[in-house]
Design an enzyme around this catalytic site. Structure first.
Site, mmCIF file in Angstrom:
data_model
loop_
_atom_site.group_PDB
_atom_site.id
_atom_site.type_symbol
_atom_site.label_atom_id
_atom_site.label_comp_id
_atom_site.label_asym_id
_atom_site.label_seq_id
_atom_site.Cartn_x
_atom_site.Cartn_y
_atom_site.Cartn_z
ATOM 1 N N GLU A 164 24.167 96.457 41.035
ATOM 2 C CA GLU A 164 23.529 97.762 41.252
ATOM 3 C C GLU A 164 24.509 98.930 41.180
ATOM 4 O O GLU A 164 24.714 99.644 42.174
ATOM 5 C CB GLU A 164 22.777 97.772 42.593
ATOM 6 C CG GLU A 164 21.725 96.681 42.709
ATOM 7 C CD GLU A 164 20.969 96.706 44.036
ATOM 8 O OE1 GLU A 164 21.302 97.523 44.894
ATOM 9 O OE2 GLU A 164 20.041 95.903 44.191
ATOM 10 N N GLU A 204 17.351 89.771 42.554
ATOM 11 C CA GLU A 204 16.980 90.114 43.937
ATOM 12 C C GLU A 204 15.534 90.586 43.955
ATOM 13 O O GLU A 204 15.122 91.386 43.112
ATOM 14 C CB GLU A 204 17.822 91.267 44.505
ATOM 15 C CG GLU A 204 19.180 90.900 44.984
ATOM 16 C CD GLU A 204 19.924 92.091 45.591
ATOM 17 O OE1 GLU A 204 19.281 92.992 46.173
ATOM 18 O OE2 GLU A 204 21.155 92.115 45.453
#
Ligand code: IFM
Length: 471
Positions: A177, A373
């Site tokens: 991320e 995720e």
């Protein structure tokens, strides 16, 4: 192949069975679970520093102890084995492996060496992330991700980890991320290192992407076969599709959240509209000749982290605090729609995951996707019997797995799914109050209790089938 959401939605109601080679996994990250922040030579990361800033983290929580995984690793791996997943996605702490960003530290490397062996002994395949936000503090003191030197230090660190574990780890993710590292860390200041500067966010994003590209090439040259990056991507919809200002704000969010990271990797260029939108920030001085070629080093898998989509309004919100993470978009607001919310206040929007995966497949054909995720925080209650009956989380996983299945039916090449998270942990600025785990952690005693969702997920991993589906 272009696919409509209608087709995907129809698929979601059909048989729900995943292929036998679909990868089922559990995910965590170093700072969120390890604790032991001053042991075996580890030095402070930006999160050790930031969590000590008054008001930065809810409850004044820090990762000092977290889930004490550093000391309980073998038990945790045994617990994981009982949860049925064939893959474990974890991250390595840079300040353990190269304290202060300096020389390699055999004691720190030793922890991951033992972890990988333990996983393999339990027939769990390791999926390694090099950077899940714990930058050595001394590197931040020297400019952090806004300066180029951090890129070189990252590549050195990546090589150290690969030299130690490259013989046993099949999948290597450079960054988790980078949007969060750049824009929550350097623009909104809600994450470490807590800087609030639009241009700094853009510079950090570029250096993160360069670090990804250079490390990818370096590890590829050293024999790594499966390399990728994990992006937190969103589905940005205009709050009012009839309002041109909202449509344009949604485009800008899409550029800053999604295309800014995907397009340089896939096509070696930043999106033209993003460059125009952010020109006034004057950040492109950090882009040197050859950088975009380096960033576009081929990858073998794209990790997709998805929790919710966003409605985007061009209007300022009811309580504007000027802390938008989107550089140059200080005025926009993300109003809530008529959707259920998790304890994070995030909308539950599974159809967004189908749309996202199908879009990725359409726009980047030939790139295998894995959901690295997905999960939800809820206010779990431990019942008098000691059990945690987390039906909302279970329903969240079920609906999102159906969304993944629908995307596959629509042609998206999605090859795996990792539940976030294997256990409750340090949820960054929210501290320990927000619980994402399949396993409940009682922090004072460190007792682990698998929740109802863990038993449900174990069965899904075992059978490759969603109970209650028609498959
Ligand atoms: O806990 C985080 C994780 O570290 C990164 N992705 C989102 C999760 C939930 O906020």
């Amino acid at each position: 192949m272009t696919t409509t959401l209608t087709a995907s939605a129809q698929a979601a109601r059909g048989p729900v069975r995943f292929p036998s080679d679909f990868r089922w996994g559990l995910a965590t990250a170093s700072y969120q679970i390890e604790g032991a922040v001053a042991e075996d030579g580890r030095t402070p990361s930006i999160w050790d520093t930031f969590s000590r800033v008054p008001g930065a983290v809810a409850g004044g929580d820090t990762g000092d102890v977290a889930c004490d995984h550093y000391h309980r690793m073998a038990d945790d791996v045994a617990l994981m084995a009982g949860l049925g997943a064939g893959w474990y996605r974890f991250s390595v702490a840079w300040p353990r492996v190269r304290p202060d960003g300096g020389a390699p530290n055999p004691a720190g490397i030793g922890f991951y060496d033992r972890l990988v062996d333990e996983l393999l002994a339990h027939e769990i395949a390791p999926w390694l992330t090099l950077y899940h936000w714990d930058l050595p503090q001394v590197l931040e003191d020297a400019g952090g991700w806004t300066v180029r030197d951090t890129v070189d230090r990252f590549v050195e660190y990546a090589v150290t980890v690969h030299e130690a574990l490259g013989d046993r780890v099949p999948v290597w993710t450079t960054l988790n991320e980078p949007w969060c590292s750049a824009f929550l860390g350097y623009t909104s200041g809600r994450h470490a290192p807590g800087r609030r500067d639009g241009a700094a966010g853009m510079r950090a994003a570029h250096h993160l992407m360069l670090a990804h590209g250079l490390a990818t090439t370096e590890l590829r040259g050293r024999g790594a076969e499966t390399l990728g990056v994990t992006l937190n991507l969103t589905v940005a919809d205009p709050a009012d599709p009839e309002d041109p200002a909202d449509v344009d704000a949604a485009r800008r969010v899409d550029a800053l959240h999604n295309r800014m990271f995907l397009e340089p990797i896939r096509s070696g260029a930043y999106p033209a509209d993003l460059l125009t939108d952010t020109e006034h920030l004057g950040w492109t001085d950090v882009v040197r000749e050859g950088d975009l070629t380096a960033i576009s080093a081929p990858i073998d898998v794209l990790g997709v982290n998805y929790y919710h989509g966003d409605a985007v309004s061009a209007e300022p919100g009811p309580d504007p605090d000027g802390r938008s993470p989107f550089p140059g978009l200080e005025q926009m607001w993300m109003p809530k729609r008529d959707l259920p919310l998790t304890a994070m206040g995030w909308e539950v929007q599974p159809e967004g995951l189908t749309r996202l995966l199908v879009r990725l497949h359409d726009e980047h054909p030939g790139l295998p996707l894995v959901v690295t995720e997905n999960g939800a925080a809820y206010d779990d209650v431990v019942g008098p019997d000691g059990e945690v009956d987390d039906t909302e989380r279970l329903a969240y996983f079920d609906s999102h797995l159906r969304a993944v299945h629908a995307a596959r039916e629509a042609g998206a090449d999605v090859r795996g799914y990792f539940a976030w998270s294997m256990m409750d942990n340090f949820e960054w600025a929210e501290g320990y109050a927000k619980r994402f785990g399949l396993v409940h952690v009682d922090y004072p005693t460190q007792r682990r209790t698998p929740k109802a969702s863990a038993r449900w997920y174990a069965e899904v991993c075992r059978t490759g089938r969603l109970p209650g589906g028609e498959g």
